[in-house]
Design a protein around this motif. Sequence first.
Motif, mmCIF file in Angstrom:
data_model
loop_
_atom_site.group_PDB
_atom_site.id
_atom_site.type_symbol
_atom_site.label_atom_id
_atom_site.label_comp_id
_atom_site.label_asym_id
_atom_site.label_seq_id
_atom_site.Cartn_x
_atom_site.Cartn_y
_atom_site.Cartn_z
ATOM 1 N N GLN A 1 0.747 -0.881 -0.088
ATOM 2 C CA GLN A 1 -0.093 0.096 -0.001
ATOM 3 C C GLN A 1 0.804 1.272 0.045
ATOM 4 O OE1 GLN A 1 -2.944 0.124 3.101
ATOM 5 N NE2 GLN A 1 -3.321 2.399 2.990
ATOM 6 N N VAL A 2 0.360 2.218 -0.810
ATOM 7 C CA VAL A 2 1.275 3.557 -0.760
ATOM 8 C C VAL A 2 0.106 4.623 -0.709
ATOM 9 C CG1 VAL A 2 2.454 5.137 -1.994
ATOM 10 C CG2 VAL A 2 3.467 2.867 -1.897
ATOM 11 N N ALA A 3 -0.238 5.448 0.109
ATOM 12 C CA ALA A 3 -1.411 6.118 0.376
ATOM 13 C C ALA A 3 -2.323 5.331 0.260
ATOM 14 C CB ALA A 3 -1.116 7.552 -0.786
ATOM 15 N N ASP A 4 -3.440 5.788 -0.766
ATOM 16 C CA ASP A 4 -4.497 4.942 -0.613
ATOM 17 C C ASP A 4 -4.543 3.787 -1.907
ATOM 18 O OD1 ASP A 4 -4.742 6.575 -2.873
ATOM 19 O OD2 ASP A 4 -6.914 7.178 -2.374
ATOM 20 N N VAL A 5 -3.428 3.644 -2.557
ATOM 21 C CA VAL A 5 -3.113 2.483 -3.583
ATOM 22 C C VAL A 5 -2.870 1.155 -2.962
ATOM 23 C CG1 VAL A 5 -1.942 1.982 -5.813
ATOM 24 C CG2 VAL A 5 -2.364 4.339 -5.292
ATOM 25 N N VAL B 1 2.262 0.420 3.556
ATOM 26 C CA VAL B 1 2.327 -0.504 4.080
ATOM 27 C C VAL B 1 3.113 -1.529 3.336
ATOM 28 C CG1 VAL B 1 0.746 -2.455 4.969
ATOM 29 C CG2 VAL B 1 -0.090 -0.180 5.183
ATOM 30 N N VAL B 2 4.036 -2.197 4.213
ATOM 31 C CA VAL B 2 4.684 -3.223 3.631
ATOM 32 C C VAL B 2 4.391 -4.521 4.247
ATOM 33 C CG1 VAL B 2 7.156 -4.348 3.598
ATOM 34 C CG2 VAL B 2 6.928 -1.837 3.193
ATOM 35 N N GLU B 3 4.362 -5.508 3.397
ATOM 36 C CA GLU B 3 4.094 -6.838 3.849
ATOM 37 C C GLU B 3 5.196 -7.822 3.685
ATOM 38 O OE1 GLU B 3 0.086 -8.608 3.102
ATOM 39 O OE2 GLU B 3 0.920 -10.293 2.092
ATOM 40 N N ILE B 4 5.403 -8.705 4.979
ATOM 41 C CA ILE B 4 6.645 -9.449 4.810
ATOM 42 C C ILE B 4 6.025 -11.031 5.063
ATOM 43 C CG2 ILE B 4 8.681 -10.278 6.031
ATOM 44 C CD1 ILE B 4 7.053 -7.004 6.987
ATOM 45 N N VAL B 5 6.291 -11.954 4.332
ATOM 46 C CA VAL B 5 6.020 -13.216 4.374
ATOM 47 C C VAL B 5 7.032 -14.436 4.553
ATOM 48 C CG1 VAL B 5 4.457 -15.262 3.310
ATOM 49 C CG2 VAL B 5 3.923 -12.829 2.831
ATOM 50 N N ALA B 6 7.080 -14.968 5.698
ATOM 51 C CA ALA B 6 8.341 -15.967 5.548
ATOM 52 C C ALA B 6 7.637 -17.215 5.609
ATOM 53 C CB ALA B 6 8.647 -16.116 7.241
ATOM 54 N N ARG B 7 8.084 -18.031 4.500
ATOM 55 C CA ARG B 7 7.584 -19.305 4.113
ATOM 56 C C ARG B 7 8.648 -20.527 4.360
ATOM 57 N NH1 ARG B 7 6.756 -16.896 -2.327
ATOM 58 N NH2 ARG B 7 9.082 -17.175 -2.015
ATOM 59 N N GLY B 8 7.915 -21.698 4.784
ATOM 60 C CA GLY B 8 8.785 -22.700 5.148
ATOM 61 C C GLY B 8 9.399 -22.797 6.512
#
Lengths: 356, 356, 356, 356
Positions: free
Chosen positions: C158-162, C205-212
């Motif tokens: 997310q950046v601003a409302d995008v 907003v930044v999303e982080i995903v840890a897989r495995g």
Amino acid sequence: MSSSTFGRLFSVTTFGESHGEAVGAIVDGAPPGHAISVEAIQYQLDRRRPGQSAVTTQRKESDTIHVLSGLFEGKTTGTPICLIAYNEDARSQDYEKLKQVYRPGHADMTYAAKYGIRDYRGSGRASGRETLGRVAAGAIARQILAPLGPDIVAGTVQVADVRADQRDWAEAEKNSVRCPDKSAAADMEKVILAAREDHDSVGGVVEIVARGVPAGWGDPTMEKLDAEIARAMLSIPAIKGVEIGDGFAGALLRGSQSNDAMGAGPGGFLTNHQGGILGGISTGQDIVVRIAVKPASSIAKAQQTVDVSGQPVEIKIEGRHDPCICPRVVPVAEAMMALVLVNAWLRQRALRGDVY
Amino acid sequence: MSSSTFGRLFSVTTFGESHGEAVGAIVDGAPPGHAISVEAIQYQLDRRRPGQSAVTTQRKESDTIHVLSGLFEGKTTGTPICLIAYNEDARSQDYEKLKQVYRPGHADMTYAAKYGIRDYRGSGRASGRETLGRVAAGAIARQILAPLGPDIVAGTVQVADVRADQRDWAEAEKNSVRCPDKSAAADMEKVILAAREDHDSVGGVVEIVARGVPAGWGDPTMEKLDAEIARAMLSIPAIKGVEIGDGFAGALLRGSQSNDAMGAGPGGFLTNHQGGILGGISTGQDIVVRIAVKPASSIAKAQQTVDVSGQPVEIKIEGRHDPCICPRVVPVAEAMMALVLVNAWLRQRALRGDVY
Amino acid sequence: MSSSTFGRLFSVTTFGESHGEAVGAIVDGAPPGHAISVEAIQYQLDRRRPGQSAVTTQRKESDTIHVLSGLFEGKTTGTPICLIAYNEDARSQDYEKLKQVYRPGHADMTYAAKYGIRDYRGSGRASGRETLGRVAAGAIARQILAPLGPDIVAGTVQVADVRADQRDWAEAEKNSVRCPDKSAAADMEKVILAAREDHDSVGGVVEIVARGVPAGWGDPTMEKLDAEIARAMLSIPAIKGVEIGDGFAGALLRGSQSNDAMGAGPGGFLTNHQGGILGGISTGQDIVVRIAVKPASSIAKAQQTVDVSGQPVEIKIEGRHDPCICPRVVPVAEAMMALVLVNAWLRQRALRGDVY
Amino acid sequence: MSSSTFGRLFSVTTFGESHGEAVGAIVDGAPPGHAISVEAIQYQLDRRRPGQSAVTTQRKESDTIHVLSGLFEGKTTGTPICLIAYNEDARSQDYEKLKQVYRPGHADMTYAAKYGIRDYRGSGRASGRETLGRVAAGAIARQILAPLGPDIVAGTVQVADVRADQRDWAEAEKNSVRCPDKSAAADMEKVILAAREDHDSVGGVVEIVARGVPAGWGDPTMEKLDAEIARAMLSIPAIKGVEIGDGFAGALLRGSQSNDAMGAGPGGFLTNHQGGILGGISTGQDIVVRIAVKPASSIAKAQQTVDVSGQPVEIKIEGRHDPCICPRVVPVAEAMMALVLVNAWLRQRALRGDVY
């Protein structure tokens, strides 16, 4: 500050004052699934208990241990283990008269300087009673370590100028001073009782040996295995020195004598001047440690001191005291060694789970 | 694990191998606004530096300290201070031949057992060179402590069987062995040079005294001031024992002798058998510590050992080594004492900011 | 206080100011014997480096990493790894004029309040430049973790409302905003450049995903895996919120929706509302974390503020700044996640070496 | 590992299982000489206690607190404070049937994965009952902090889609959901009871505000004040998100809006978008925190899950549960905030005793 905690992986926090409601410890970080016998904990506490023999204080405490958490169906669950013993024979009135006086050799003056307030009843937190929680926690550590090999023995090897020549560890549990030399034990007992007769106390030396510790435990710089042992031992009340292997006597040797040559001996070493530790890491040999135990501070003899306002007074410490604390230091020192080792094991397992 | 870190409030983490790019330390937690002289840091490093005199190794290192962060306009900012010295005279080829051999008295075998991999060049991290970062960090601690009163001195008080009778600390900086007794110093130097002549080394004892420490520093149970000192001292390479006050000799005393009576003396105490610490807390007297220094492990004499596959071999360690490391231990031990004390001060200030 | 350290087993201590000599980190506690590519460290630093694209600051820094210790023949030795990058394009004169002023949204006022002294050049230690050491240390953690399974991805969602609708992680590295949704990325870039045009900045907003990540990592009470992740993420400059799984949106659900039912899905779970963590311990599912990134504080637009004496002044922050820091937060957040996970792994191995 | 401990200076270690003998905490590091009211501790526990109202579980526990150590004549002595509450209404038989099943949304599966053994009675250590020790310890922290200024309030600001518009903190203690908006409170209560009617549960948001915190508390990098708050909050069971100030909504702002301008406002700030923290350090404004509370996991509705062997089963969790845990989270979150703040204060006093 968590200055009542020992160990970063297997963490033991003791609590309780000598004449408060209870003393005990929380063990956090015990690995899960290890069978723990509460009787084996009680056995170690009984070795530390007052009133065991003529050479110890006559305070009456059953020191019955209660495990309030962390065990399930006889095994560790990996969650905090709360160990508690309720105080029974706390005669606080004995101490009312000491409220205004700093006893020589005791921590009265320093607690006052540090905190500005002190629980003067029975030395409060500075009492040897604080070590109960250590022994209980150490008894858990020992049960976890045992299947891995490490086995810890200790005994009184010097009282005043009487020195043990033998290291018969089975013998150590059979005499009142816990000396691994039967003949020296008899002389030590005499020296102690003579001191008590004089309303005085005597010091000594306790030796602790950890056998069966694999090579590779301990860390190499700030948290050397010997540094952790030293810290553990000097955290016990009344201990004023520690040495590993030859220790201070090693100063008299040359490198060619002190360096343990390697060859066909156990683990490759032909001698053990270094006490089983090189560069802060275990060699696989016996870890040999000696600690200096000062004469018990509480003596009935008249002593010169000051009261809390700085006025000189004479004091005689009545009550039930140990004329020599070496025999009761033995299980405490073993417990502290166990706490050092269980932490070293867990740290090594974190680092190299592949080989542990 | 942060096993290269000393101190929880004023935290020092050392890094670097003997023959790597650099050695140094990060100091985190220095209180802000304290003026720090880089020259004063360099002065302490020069006391530790190799090649100072006939009794030390001839390795050539300028040990010039670089402060890469944490100071601004000559003052601490409260942020991490990076202290670094680049290695210059690292002759790694000297060590190529030692790659396959465990040197007696060294940590070669134990590093291999612990890590399964080791930087064998110049003992890597187990080298005395690791202490450079400690001395640099300690020099900062000393500058912060000085205005508060604490002042630390140290010297070699025994080499082989030569003992110092005097404690003339100003003298200690004037002779090559750093002995506080001029006449003993000359004898010590002879003993050391004789050992070198024999391609051997000698051990000794270093005494450290912290003067001007206020009463009330230190914690009472697991992190007693003496326990922290013991840990600090045994974290120094080659140290095999520590004692506070009378230490092991105190075992020979009775309580009526060992208990320091109080009266009209400084801080109220008439004697200092306890070495300035009671119940883990400073009394306000001099803190007196002695440490056992083993004979240097690196000797040119032939020694029996094994190679990495367990085969017996004979080894002679050529190169540039110290025949007695006591003189170079002195500034390191002072630094470690400073690190213990600056932490004790900050902890006490956290606890009782009202009086500090 | 070691407040610049993250992690108790794999411990990372950063050092250095934005306009000082260097920035970097010490990694202590890396397990031995792991191959580490310095190029792979540099790759991560290049992702964090200024001047990558139109949407980042134009400060020129090569950010070349130097590894001064702890690696030997390309592998970790278990000893401290010193990672350092020397500062190159530090234009401290730009900051001289800011010496007397508290910039809105910056830590100028709070550093002054905390320390009473501050290195005002380029925000000193509060600069985003401090994160360089984190990324370098994280790159080591990632290389150690990779063979065990864990793999970490992140992007701007997310950046601003995008808002990003897709989670195409491969796409995230291909656009300047590191958005895992190509079409949203184009819109985000427009919004960012429009803000820069207005001398302003935007958040996101930044999303982080840890897989495995295997099931069973993390601790259950005070050091829950999600608590450690939250601490790690909010320790990054400009982060003002963190959520795991459904996070705040989960407040709108009922238990019957939020509870992840179990059945024949991967690891037994049919949904992942909880974001891969239950009771502070990993479930074996993807660990899904989002963090709120505030609009960059440094803007050229006129702002109302006060000077160090409290007088109102107007300020325009000239210089080279990021109009949106999300793209550069991405590698930092990944690094912090790696540091949390490598610690969780080592802790679990300490606890249960038998199964790890 | 001491993963049950929160705080490095004022250290709280909780212990105890839901259906074991007792639950409680040890507080180590409380500064000495502070008057502590046991009634004030009990008051906070009563706010957390089950069975308070129609919207909480009906388990009957008096939760009577016993202080076994560390207080003397009503004041802290600086030694460990043992706080304990014995379990009374533990109906373990309720849980026998859950022994073989992993309840959705609970930590059953993850505890099993982590430890290989679990005390399944009442969730054991994963129960909300673990928070009792936190609230007791927090009540001590609050009493120590109060004279210094800090005062903590909290309340439920959202339940499902019902949001509080008001922040009337006095009102929050007057309604069963602890909502600071009387009219919203009534709606929230309806939503909760409707969920219970459906054998289901609802989530929500709790807001915590710390007022009167001086500027300068907190550390700037790895242990930012907001990072410590985030860790503290996510260590509470069922919390899945945390935000400071504008938090996630801040992503929608521009820097010129989000940067709090300074001028003639309290402490110089004209707005508080940043929630009272800049660069990890308090600004002197209100610290504003919101946490996402997931719907309670224990619901009587049928759910699909698996047993310990991986076979699908249907489960209905009978027993006494909270349909919405927000009201009971409130005192726990306040306690955790108090623990963060008391540590920040002590750390700042260590660093700058001159001004504190």
